[in-house]
Design a protein around this motif. Structure first.
Motif, PDB file in Angstrom:
ATOM      1  N   ARG A   1      49.143  51.760  17.915  1.00 12.90           N
ATOM      2  CA  ARG A   1      50.386  52.107  17.398  1.00 12.90           C
ATOM      3  C   ARG A   1      49.983  53.443  16.835  1.00 12.90           C
ATOM      4  N   SER A   2      48.961  53.808  16.243  1.00 11.15           N
ATOM      5  CA  SER A   2      48.630  55.037  15.631  1.00 11.15           C
ATOM      6  C   SER A   2      48.544  56.293  16.768  1.00 11.15           C
ATOM      7  N   LEU A   3      47.978  55.836  17.955  1.00 11.65           N
ATOM      8  CA  LEU A   3      47.851  56.683  19.100  1.00 11.65           C
ATOM      9  C   LEU A   3      49.166  57.267  19.569  1.00 11.65           C
ATOM     10  N   ILE A   4      50.228  56.230  19.529  1.00  7.38           N
ATOM     11  CA  ILE A   4      51.250  56.662  20.327  1.00  7.38           C
ATOM     12  C   ILE A   4      52.127  57.334  19.228  1.00  7.38           C
ATOM     13  N   ALA A   5      52.098  56.834  18.005  1.00 11.27           N
ATOM     14  CA  ALA A   5      52.705  57.722  16.972  1.00 11.27           C
ATOM     15  C   ALA A   5      52.351  59.136  16.892  1.00 11.27           C
ATOM     16  N   ALA A   6      51.021  59.579  17.181  1.00  8.46           N
ATOM     17  CA  ALA A   6      50.590  60.877  16.975  1.00  8.46           C
ATOM     18  C   ALA A   6      51.081  61.642  18.380  1.00  8.46           C
ATOM     19  N   SER A   7      51.401  61.102  19.235  1.00 11.94           N
ATOM     20  CA  SER A   7      51.928  61.604  20.539  1.00 11.94           C
ATOM     21  C   SER A   7      53.046  62.560  20.413  1.00 11.94           C
ATOM     22  N   LEU A   8      53.078  63.623  20.868  1.00 12.89           N
ATOM     23  CA  LEU A   8      53.952  64.452  20.463  1.00 12.89           C
ATOM     24  C   LEU A   8      55.205  64.396  21.719  1.00 12.89           C
ATOM     25  N   HIS A   9      56.457  64.465  21.421  1.00 12.35           N
ATOM     26  CA  HIS A   9      57.596  64.456  22.309  1.00 12.35           C
ATOM     27  C   HIS A   9      58.222  66.019  22.389  1.00 12.35           C
TER      28      HIS A   9
ATOM     29  N   ALA B   1      44.514  53.201  33.435  1.00 11.88           N
ATOM     30  CA  ALA B   1      44.232  54.094  32.503  1.00 11.88           C
ATOM     31  C   ALA B   1      43.193  53.584  31.273  1.00 11.88           C
ATOM     32  N   ILE B   2      42.140  54.412  30.879  1.00  6.28           N
ATOM     33  CA  ILE B   2      41.502  54.250  29.800  1.00  6.28           C
ATOM     34  C   ILE B   2      41.675  55.358  28.790  1.00  6.28           C
ATOM     35  N   VAL B   3      42.361  54.627  27.669  1.00 11.36           N
ATOM     36  CA  VAL B   3      42.647  55.829  26.817  1.00 11.36           C
ATOM     37  C   VAL B   3      41.953  55.667  25.128  1.00 11.36           C
ATOM     38  N   GLY B   4      41.675  56.756  24.451  1.00  9.63           N
ATOM     39  CA  GLY B   4      41.158  56.552  23.290  1.00  9.63           C
ATOM     40  C   GLY B   4      40.774  58.022  22.773  1.00  9.63           C
ATOM     41  N   GLU B   5      40.094  58.188  21.832  1.00 10.05           N
ATOM     42  CA  GLU B   5      39.874  59.379  20.950  1.00 10.05           C
ATOM     43  C   GLU B   5      38.207  59.759  21.610  1.00 10.05           C
TER      44      GLU B   5
ATOM     45  N   ASP C   1      41.955  65.273  21.080  1.00  8.87           N
ATOM     46  CA  ASP C   1      42.753  64.107  20.975  1.00  8.87           C
ATOM     47  C   ASP C   1      44.106  63.913  20.305  1.00  8.87           C
ATOM     48  N   VAL C   2      44.697  63.045  20.443  1.00 12.11           N
ATOM     49  CA  VAL C   2      46.367  63.254  19.886  1.00 12.11           C
ATOM     50  C   VAL C   2      46.253  63.150  18.358  1.00 12.11           C
ATOM     51  N   THR C   3      45.520  62.140  18.005  1.00  9.59           N
ATOM     52  CA  THR C   3      45.497  62.237  16.503  1.00  9.59           C
ATOM     53  C   THR C   3      44.739  63.238  15.817  1.00  9.59           C
ATOM     54  N   VAL C   4      43.654  63.834  16.312  1.00 15.32           N
ATOM     55  CA  VAL C   4      43.011  64.933  15.686  1.00 15.32           C
ATOM     56  C   VAL C   4      44.151  66.299  16.083  1.00 15.32           C
ATOM     57  N   GLN C   5      44.826  66.539  17.098  1.00 13.20           N
ATOM     58  CA  GLN C   5      45.839  67.332  17.282  1.00 13.20           C
ATOM     59  C   GLN C   5      46.937  67.469  16.282  1.00 13.20           C
ATOM     60  N   ALA C   6      47.246  66.055  15.936  1.00 13.40           N
ATOM     61  CA  ALA C   6      48.336  65.911  14.750  1.00 13.40           C
ATOM     62  C   ALA C   6      48.061  66.423  13.443  1.00 13.40           C
TER      63      ALA C   6
ATOM     64  N   GLN D   1      26.537  70.325  15.307  1.00 12.86           N
ATOM     65  CA  GLN D   1      26.524  69.263  14.718  1.00 12.86           C
ATOM     66  C   GLN D   1      28.076  68.629  14.046  1.00 12.86           C
ATOM     67  N   PHE D   2      28.962  69.212  14.616  1.00 16.37           N
ATOM     68  CA  PHE D   2      30.347  68.926  14.237  1.00 16.37           C
ATOM     69  C   PHE D   2      31.124  68.356  15.534  1.00 16.37           C
ATOM     70  N   SER D   3      32.161  67.576  15.399  1.00 16.90           N
ATOM     71  CA  SER D   3      32.999  67.233  16.443  1.00 16.90           C
ATOM     72  C   SER D   3      33.915  68.328  17.090  1.00 16.90           C
ATOM     73  N   GLY D   4      34.628  68.220  18.024  1.00 20.90           N
ATOM     74  CA  GLY D   4      35.471  69.391  18.391  1.00 20.90           C
ATOM     75  C   GLY D   4      36.529  69.415  17.474  1.00 20.90           C
ATOM     76  N   GLY D   5      37.411  68.487  16.826  1.00 14.09           N
ATOM     77  CA  GLY D   5      38.303  68.664  15.783  1.00 14.09           C
ATOM     78  C   GLY D   5      37.550  69.232  14.516  1.00 14.09           C
ATOM     79  N   GLN D   6      36.678  68.879  14.018  1.00 14.78           N
ATOM     80  CA  GLN D   6      35.894  69.487  12.985  1.00 14.78           C
ATOM     81  C   GLN D   6      35.860  70.995  13.290  1.00 14.78           C
ATOM     82  N   ARG D   7      35.295  71.535  14.324  1.00 13.17           N
ATOM     83  CA  ARG D   7      34.854  72.857  14.774  1.00 13.17           C
ATOM     84  C   ARG D   7      36.101  73.548  14.496  1.00 13.17           C
ATOM     85  N   GLN D   8      37.230  72.775  14.948  1.00 11.95           N
ATOM     86  CA  GLN D   8      38.713  73.594  14.994  1.00 11.95           C
ATOM     87  C   GLN D   8      39.062  73.857  13.474  1.00 11.95           C
ATOM     88  N   ARG D   9      38.762  73.009  12.776  1.00  7.49           N
ATOM     89  CA  ARG D   9      39.078  72.950  11.330  1.00  7.49           C
ATOM     90  C   ARG D   9      38.243  74.301  10.651  1.00  7.49           C
ATOM     91  N   LEU D  10      36.851  74.429  11.104  1.00  9.00           N
ATOM     92  CA  LEU D  10      35.913  75.405  10.590  1.00  9.00           C
ATOM     93  C   LEU D  10      36.667  76.586  10.934  1.00  9.00           C
TER      94      LEU D  10
END
Length: 542
Positions: A515-523, A307-311, A188-193, A156-165
């Protein structure tokens, strides 16, 4: 090494005994971790990084595994010489671990609250105190509606929420060391961040040592103080994150850095006035009251990569399945070579599937384990019987395997006998068997190591140049998209919020979400990433 390290590994060697002989998974490995420090163990699949961590946690199955030699000193005590009871007192309480795939490590038949509480009650905490601490932890790691979600189940949780758990579970007893094994690979990049920021924040609060196992140089640049690079079970290089990136000495480290996407040139747009191969007009998909896809409109030109991008949950995969009619669109049209895929009758659609093929994210699941490579690739000829006489199947399979860089003599082998990168090449060979004009790649390289990922991208680009293929490339890895795509479509909550040439999207994005997706991407460069982090913090304060 100087004395006084929180954790010190000395001369660790681990073997696995198989029918073909001993596999030396880890050979004479030595490193240390201090309190409050983040040490990254960097390497690709099979390098021995996860086996090293498993030895610390006593998670190696013996047999077939065997710790051949070495010491693992926690506060000066060798944990390898401890009794099982002593290790149980240590694991979870003083040394904790979070895993790459939380869905595989959370029990599906117990609530998440029960599983977090169990970590504490096993070590003597009362149920009442454990429940109160669980609620506190779930709130701390950012689980919404934690008061009711404590009694929910993992699915009942998303992938990012399961990792938080998983993080909440690991931190329940405030351990001195947290081992994080690829904690953000599939996110996803924002969840990873968010996950990396959470780990860093919790580390500052508790002073724990963080051992981060990863193959992602961007993650290393974001959080690591020091890096240990492993290859084929051995340490080949150590140093600070900046030193290893800026001045690598070992050829393997140089190869890893050179394979990192996002630092090359961007492809030029194919221009205007070209008749689209695929023209998608207002495709929508509703599941009951939920609108998963809301009037998606875009085109794909011959020989172009879009390319199709998004969370997760943005509608990327729903769009791909709707175009292939694996699910039926609710409304809209998708013209392929002037014929509408949405209204096409089944017989005509069957014939058209030769022209549109799909490569899925996980080849382990998309390749039938009971079929040989020859059977998998030649299955297309068995389904579309007018393509090729049976006496020519073997020769064509051989050609296809060689085309994707595989040894054609291995066509009688089965998928489990190949590496992840090789299995994905088999999936690409299968997609090419019908000589399609459009291939939909749904996260086709996201689970691969960086150097294997680079090889597959070079393969796809080479095939595009030779065969004039078009790709609809679904991904959440923005640096990879930057290097590979001609145009980018950005999706959020089922809607396209922005689309355009790759240079425009990355250098002059118009939508806040882009802009938020690009900002969350890691260099991968720690100095560049440090500058990005400073900018993020200034914006947050403002």
């Amino acid at each position: 090494m100087m004395a006084g390290h929180l954790l010190e590994v000395r001369g660790l060697s681990v073997d696995f005994h198989t029918a073909q002989g001993a596999v030396h998974a880890v050979r004479n490995v030595s490193w240390h971790l201090d309190r409050g420090e983040t040490l990254a163990i960097l390497g690709e699949s099979g390098s021995g990084k996860s086996v090293s961590a498993s030895a610390i946690m006593n998670l190696i199955d013996c047999p077939p595994g065997d710790i051949d030699s070495g010491e693992v000193l926690f506060e000066g005590r060798d944990v390898l010489k401890m009794s099982d009871e002593q290790r149980r007192q240590l694991n979870g309480k003083r040394i904790a671990m979070i895993f790459q795939d939380p869905l595989s490590h959370l029990n599906p038949v117990y609530t998440v609250g029960f599983q977090i509480m169990e970590t504490m009650t096993t070590h003597g905490v009362s149920k009442a105190d454990a429940r109160a601490r669980t609620l506190e932890l779930m709130e701390r790691v950012g689980i919404p509606d934690f008061g009711t979600k404590i009694d929910a189940y993992p699915h009942q949780f998303s992938g990012g929420q399961r990792q938080r758990l998983m993080i909440a579970m690991a931190l329940a007893l405030k351990p001195d060391i947290l081992i994080a094994d690829e904690p953000t690979t599939a996110l996803d990049v924002t969840v990873q961040a968010q996950i990396l920021a959470l780990l860093e924040e919790l580390q500052k609060e508790t002073g724990m040592g963080l051992l981060l196992i990863t193959h992602d140089l961007g993650v290393v640049a974001e959080v690591a103080d020091r890096v240990v690079v492993m290859n084929s079970g051995e340490i080949v290089e150590t140093g600070s994150a900046a030193e290893v990136y800026r001045n690598p000495h070992h050829p393997y480290t140089k190869k890893l850095i050179s394979a990192v996407p996002g630092t090359g040139g961007m492809a030029a747009s194919l221009g205007t006035g070209i008749r689209p191969l695929l023209d998608v007009q207002g495709i929508s998909k509703r599941f009951g009251d939920f609108l998963a896809l809301d009037e998606a409109t875009f085109t794909v030109l011959p020989g172009e990569t879009v390319a199709i991008v998004g969370e997760s949950g943005s509608g990327k995969s729903t769009l791909a399945k709707a175009l292939l009619r694996l699910i039926e669109p609710t409304s809209g049209a998708a013209f392929y070579d002037s014929r509408d895929l949405v209204t096409m009758p089944p017989k005509e659609l069957f014939e058209l599937r030769r022209d549109i093929q799909m490569v899925f994210q996980d080849p382990t699941q998309s390749l039938n384990p009971r079929m040989s490579v020859y059977q998998i690739v030649s299955e297309a000829f068995a389904i579309h019987r007018d393509i090729l006489p049976k006496d020519r199947w073997q020769g064509r399979v051989r050609e296809l395997l060689e085309q994707v860089g595989l040894d054609a003599s291995h066509m009688r082998r089965y998928p489990h006998q190949f590496s992840g990168g090789q299995r994905q090449r088999i999936a690409i060979a299968r997609a090419l068997a019908l000589e399609p004009k459009l291939i939909i790649c749904d996260e086709a390289v996201s689970a691969l190591d960086v150097s294997i990922q680079a090889q597959v991208i070079r393969l796809l680009r080479g095939l595009q140049e030779r065969l004039h293929l078009s790709y609809l490339f679904i991904a959440h890895d923005l640096p990879l998209v930057r290097d590979f795509a001609h145009r980018v479509v950005v999706m959020q909550a089922g809607r396209i919020v922005e689309q355009g040439p790759v240079r425009q999207i990355f250098e002059a994005p118009q939508a806040d979400y882009t802009r938020s997706l690009i900002a969350a991407s890691l260099h991968p460069d720690p100095e560049v990433q440090a500058e990005r982090r400073a900018v993020r913090e200034l914006r947050r304060e403002a």
